[in-house]
Design a protein around this motif. Structure first.
Motif, PDB file in Angstrom:
ATOM      1  N   MET A 252       0.712  -1.295  -0.187  1.00 15.48           N
ATOM      2  CA  MET A 252       0.137  -0.093   0.303  1.00 15.48           C
ATOM      3  C   MET A 252       0.921   1.154   0.048  1.00 15.48           C
TER       4      MET A 252
ATOM      5  N   LEU B 107      -2.222   6.297   1.418  1.00 15.32           N
ATOM      6  CA  LEU B 107      -3.537   5.788   0.786  1.00 15.32           C
ATOM      7  C   LEU B 107      -3.714   4.235   1.491  1.00 15.32           C
ATOM      8  N   ILE B 108      -4.775   3.907   2.138  1.00 13.06           N
ATOM      9  CA  ILE B 108      -4.680   2.613   2.677  1.00 13.06           C
ATOM     10  C   ILE B 108      -6.182   2.116   2.006  1.00 13.06           C
ATOM     11  N   GLU B 109      -6.127   1.188   1.274  1.00 16.54           N
ATOM     12  CA  GLU B 109      -7.323   0.464   0.967  1.00 16.54           C
ATOM     13  C   GLU B 109      -7.478  -0.904   1.626  1.00 16.54           C
TER      14      GLU B 109
ATOM     15  N   SER C  45     -15.729  -1.967   0.384  1.00 11.18           N
ATOM     16  CA  SER C  45     -14.426  -1.625   0.502  1.00 11.18           C
ATOM     17  C   SER C  45     -14.253  -0.599   1.458  1.00 11.18           C
TER      18      SER C  45
ATOM     19  N   ARG D  50     -11.630   3.021   2.262  1.00 14.50           N
ATOM     20  CA  ARG D  50     -10.468   3.746   2.066  1.00 14.50           C
ATOM     21  C   ARG D  50      -9.897   4.809   2.992  1.00 14.50           C
TER      22      ARG D  50
ATOM     23  N   ALA E  46      -7.063   7.833   3.485  1.00 16.29           N
ATOM     24  CA  ALA E  46      -6.280   8.600   2.822  1.00 16.29           C
ATOM     25  C   ALA E  46      -5.771   9.978   3.834  1.00 16.29           C
TER      26      ALA E  46
ATOM     27  N   ILE F  18     -12.015   9.364   5.127  1.00 19.54           N
ATOM     28  CA  ILE F  18     -12.227   7.809   4.922  1.00 19.54           C
ATOM     29  C   ILE F  18     -13.352   7.735   3.741  1.00 19.54           C
TER      30      ILE F  18
ATOM     31  N   TRP G 194     -17.735   2.085   0.933  1.00 18.19           N
ATOM     32  CA  TRP G 194     -18.743   1.685  -0.241  1.00 18.19           C
ATOM     33  C   TRP G 194     -19.095   0.243   0.296  1.00 18.19           C
TER      34      TRP G 194
END
Length: 119
Positions: free
Chosen positions: A19, A23-25, A37, A39, A41, A50, A53
């Protein structure tokens, strides 16, 4: 007798082990399946934006609220003091979850920015 509602068991799993630092997914998993999902950032050293979804089958089951709890815990672990989330005025589900977790909303036209102070 009224039915007791339990909080769904959800987990967050890295999408990519390599990653980016800003940014962390994460995949949002409900039992053994991916339900959505997440996110995170970095906006600056103390703030994260944040995004969550959810697939349609995961909505209105408490998964969004459980996911937000996990995301806020992760933001605290990362040292964030505040979290921002952006959505639309018509996204009543997301707005309700954010406010239930203590967010304050700012509205500009159709855009809503929710801010959560972390302690």
């Amino acid at each position: 007798m009224s039915e007791l509602r339990t909080r769904p068991a959800v987990s967050l799993r890295p999408v990519d082990e390599q990653m980016l630092s800003d940014l962390i997914e994460l995949a949002l998993c409900d039992a053994a399946q991916v339900s959505g999902s997440v996110r995170l950032a970095y906006l600056d050293a103390e703030s994260l934006e944040i995004g969550i979804w959810l697939g349609k089958s995961a909505r209105a089951r408490g998964i969004g609220s459980a996911a937000l709890s996990l995301v806020l815990d992760e933001a605290r672990r990362l040292g964030a003091c505040r979290v921002l989330a952006r959505t639309t005025l018509s996204n009543h589900g997301a707005r309700a979850i954010l406010v239930a977790h203590g967010a304050t909303e700012s509205v500009s036209g159709e855009q809503v920015t929710a801010e959560l102070a972390l302690s």
